[in-house]
Scaffold this motif. Structure first.
Motif, short mmCIF file in Angstrom:
data_model
loop_
_atom_site.label_atom_id
_atom_site.label_comp_id
_atom_site.label_asym_id
_atom_site.label_seq_id
_atom_site.Cartn_x
_atom_site.Cartn_y
_atom_site.Cartn_z
N ILE A 37 0.83 -1.20 0.00
CA ILE A 37 0.00 0.00 0.00
C ILE A 37 0.87 1.25 0.00
CG2 ILE A 37 -1.62 1.35 1.40
CD1 ILE A 37 -2.96 -1.35 2.14
N GLU A 38 1.97 1.23 0.75
CA GLU A 38 2.86 2.39 0.78
C GLU A 38 3.36 2.73 -0.62
OE1 GLU A 38 7.19 3.90 2.29
OE2 GLU A 38 6.81 1.81 1.79
N GLN A 39 3.62 1.73 -1.44
CA GLN A 39 4.13 1.95 -2.79
C GLN A 39 3.14 2.68 -3.69
OE1 GLN A 39 7.36 1.28 -3.61
NE2 GLN A 39 7.45 0.85 -1.42
N ARG A 40 1.88 2.72 -3.30
CA ARG A 40 0.84 3.35 -4.12
C ARG A 40 0.79 4.86 -3.96
NH1 ARG A 40 -4.30 -0.75 -3.52
NH2 ARG A 40 -3.14 -2.67 -3.92
N GLY A 41 1.47 5.41 -2.95
CA GLY A 41 1.47 6.85 -2.75
C GLY A 41 0.11 7.42 -2.38
#
Length: 172
Positions: A37-41
Motif C-alpha cells: 500500500i505504501e508503494q501506491r502513494g
C-alpha cells in the motif's frame, strides 16, 4: 568419466547448499500488505477509509483540526490512520475485522501485548481501564518503525515510533 563428473557435481551442490537455511524470514502478511500500500502513494484524508467497505475514500471535514486550511478532506480520496489500518487488516484477514470506527473503536477489538511483533498495531493517546482516548495508529514493522497515514499533506509512509503519547502495542 562422465558419471564421476556428474557424481562430483551432485556432491558439490549438496555440500554447497547444506549450509543454506531452508526458510528465509518472510514478513507477516499484514506487513507485506502495508508495504504494498505504501508503494501506491496514497494521500492522507481526514476520515478517509471509513466508507462501508475498507479502502481509500473521500474524507470528511467534520472534526477536522489539521494545519491545512480550508479542510481538503471532503474532496480528497485517501486514508486517515485508522482507515489505513482498517484496510490493511481487512486485506490480511479477508474480512473487515476492525470495522468503520475510529482508533478508539479499533483498540477495543484488540488485546494489548508487551512484546510487539511485526503486524501488530501501535496506538497513541491514553488508554486506561476506565477510558480509551486514542488519536493515532500505525502498523508495527519491527525495529522501532511503523507504517502510517500521519497527517494532511502527507502520504502513507514509514516513520519511527515516537515515544510521545505512545499508548502501546495491540494484537488482533
Amino acid at each position: 568419466m562422465r558419471r564421476r563428473l556428474a557424481g562430483a557435481m551432485v556432491l558439490l551442490l549438496l555440500t554447497a547448499t547444506a549450509s543454506v537455511p531452508l526458510s528465509l524470514p518472510v514478513p507477516p502478511r499484514i506487513v507485506r500488505i502495508a508495504l504494498e500500500i505504501e508503494q501506491r502513494g496514497i494521500v492522507y484524508s481526514w476520515g478517509g477509509g471509513h466508507s462501508e467497505d475498507p479502502g481509500p475514500s473521500k474524507g470528511t471535514c467534520r472534526g477536522y483540526r489539521g494545519r491545512v486550511k480550508p479542510c481538503p478532506a471532503a474532496r480528497t480520496r485517501g486514508l486517515d490512520c485508522s482507515g489505513f489500518t482498517r484496510w490493511v487488516y481487512a486485506l490480511a484477514h479477508g474480512e473487515d475485522v476492525l470495522g468503520p470506527g475510529n482508533t478508539d473503536d479499533h483498540v477495543r477489538k484488540m488485546r494489548r501485548v508487551k512484546s510487539a511483533r511485526p503486524g501488530d498495531l501501535v496506538f497513541f493517546g491514553k488508554i486506561t481501564k476506565r477510558s480509551v482516548r486514542t488519536h493515532h495508529v500505525g502498523v508495527y514493522l519491527g525495529d522501532g518503525k511503523m507504517m502510517n497515514a500521519p497527517e494532511t499533506g502527507a502520504v502513507v509512509r514509514i516513520d519511527d515510533i515516537a515515544k510521545k503519547d505512545f499508548a502501546g502495542f495491540y494484537r488482533y
